[in-house]
Every structure is written in structure tokens, then in C-alpha cells.
Design a protein around this motif. Sequence first.
Motif, mmCIF file in Angstrom:
data_model
loop_
_atom_site.group_PDB
_atom_site.id
_atom_site.type_symbol
_atom_site.label_atom_id
_atom_site.label_comp_id
_atom_site.label_asym_id
_atom_site.label_seq_id
_atom_site.Cartn_x
_atom_site.Cartn_y
_atom_site.Cartn_z
ATOM 1 N N LEU A 188 -9.177 -8.295 -1.062
ATOM 2 C CA LEU A 188 -9.429 -8.152 -2.464
ATOM 3 C C LEU A 188 -9.490 -6.565 -2.763
ATOM 4 N N VAL A 189 -8.559 -6.204 -3.909
ATOM 5 C CA VAL A 189 -8.374 -4.798 -4.244
ATOM 6 C C VAL A 189 -9.278 -4.812 -5.560
ATOM 7 N N GLU A 190 -10.206 -3.801 -5.741
ATOM 8 C CA GLU A 190 -10.637 -3.266 -7.086
ATOM 9 C C GLU A 190 -10.220 -2.079 -7.549
ATOM 10 N N LEU A 191 -9.595 -2.154 -8.754
ATOM 11 C CA LEU A 191 -9.111 -0.822 -9.293
ATOM 12 C C LEU A 191 -10.247 -0.698 -10.241
ATOM 13 N N GLN A 192 -11.017 0.650 -10.287
ATOM 14 C CA GLN A 192 -12.165 0.923 -11.431
ATOM 15 C C GLN A 192 -12.040 2.295 -11.778
ATOM 16 N N TYR B 201 0.883 -1.270 0.019
ATOM 17 C CA TYR B 201 0.161 -0.144 0.249
ATOM 18 C C TYR B 201 0.864 1.262 -0.062
ATOM 19 N N ALA B 202 1.910 0.999 0.624
ATOM 20 C CA ALA B 202 2.861 2.282 0.426
ATOM 21 C C ALA B 202 3.327 2.769 -0.727
ATOM 22 N N ALA B 203 3.432 1.646 -1.662
ATOM 23 C CA ALA B 203 4.041 1.857 -2.936
ATOM 24 C C ALA B 203 2.930 2.141 -3.923
ATOM 25 N N VAL B 204 1.498 1.799 -3.727
ATOM 26 C CA VAL B 204 0.584 2.006 -4.596
ATOM 27 C C VAL B 204 -0.178 3.091 -4.183
ATOM 28 N N LEU B 205 -0.900 3.366 -3.179
ATOM 29 C CA LEU B 205 -1.646 4.429 -2.808
ATOM 30 C C LEU B 205 -1.168 5.827 -3.207
ATOM 31 N N PRO B 206 -0.178 6.475 -2.776
ATOM 32 C CA PRO B 206 0.118 7.753 -3.175
ATOM 33 C C PRO B 206 -0.087 7.796 -4.727
ATOM 34 N N LYS B 207 0.307 6.945 -5.695
ATOM 35 C CA LYS B 207 0.412 7.154 -7.059
ATOM 36 C C LYS B 207 -1.406 6.954 -7.494
ATOM 37 N N LEU B 208 -1.766 6.031 -7.000
ATOM 38 C CA LEU B 208 -3.149 5.736 -7.473
ATOM 39 C C LEU B 208 -4.321 6.670 -6.946
ATOM 40 N N ILE C 149 -10.357 1.317 -5.212
ATOM 41 C CA ILE C 149 -9.349 2.669 -5.744
ATOM 42 C C ILE C 149 -9.989 3.099 -7.123
ATOM 43 N N ARG C 150 -10.353 4.032 -6.879
ATOM 44 C CA ARG C 150 -10.749 4.716 -8.362
ATOM 45 C C ARG C 150 -9.693 5.519 -9.018
ATOM 46 N N VAL C 151 -9.398 4.978 -10.392
ATOM 47 C CA VAL C 151 -8.559 5.597 -11.334
ATOM 48 C C VAL C 151 -9.022 6.394 -12.375
#
Length: 135
Positions: A129-133, A23-30, A81-83
Motif C-alpha cells: 500500500l502506497v499513500e500519497l498525501q 520506485y526508481a521511477a517515482v521516488l526521485p520525482k515525488l 509519500i508526502r507531496v
Amino acid sequence: MAPLEPPYTRLLVERYESTFRFYAAVLPKLSGCSLARGTEGSGYASWDDCEGRTMFALFSRAAMAAAVGEENVPVGASVVIRVDGPEALDAGVELCTSAGATVVAPAQDRPQWGPTMRAAHLHDPDGNLVELQTY
């Protein structure tokens, strides 16, 4: 009574260190959230939005069990996580897998969930479970 801040997801995890790194790697960027509290070894960490509101947290399952009893610790979780668009979705999947996630369902259109919805599903290192949407 007015709420102090919006609700947020807190994951109770077995493998705290590797899940923290993910999460430290992905949350700031996403999501633009930044680490506000905690470290890889602290057993608790949270990420805040740009206004300082907690948006997401990790907590060691063992620490929660010590607080409320093992029989009261829930199993499983889901994070959304919405993108911003299909390219960001594909880049997000790549970012997540490079940080330790495994793909459960690749990015695909989900019109049954929303006319322009596209989503990918992954497991973080602890199996949540992580959903990117994107819409």
C-alpha cells in the motif's frame, strides 16, 4: 545513544524487479530521494535524501527469508509519500500508475485524518500500500 539517522521503510518484496522499476521511477520525482545503492537485479536497493541519509529500501523477500527464516518474514507494508499540494497529488497518482501502480482509492479529502488532509492510495507492483498525501 543518539541515532545515526532517522528510521526508514524497507519493503520485503516478491517481485523485486518490477517493484524496483516502480520506485526508481517515482521516488526521485515525488520525494527528491535518489537511488544510492542497488540495481534492478541486485535484490536490494536504497534511496537517500539530499543529506545522504537512507530514507527507503527494497529487499527481496527470499533473501530475507534466507537470513531469518520464512516464518519470521513479515507480510505487508505501507509507505507514505508526502507531496506539495493537490496538483502534485494528482500528478503523483498519474506518475505512479504510469510506473505500474494500481489505484486502490482515488485522491480524496480525508478530514477525519486531518483538517486539510487529502490522500490517494495505490498498490505498488508487489501489492504494498502506497499513500500519497498532502496537507
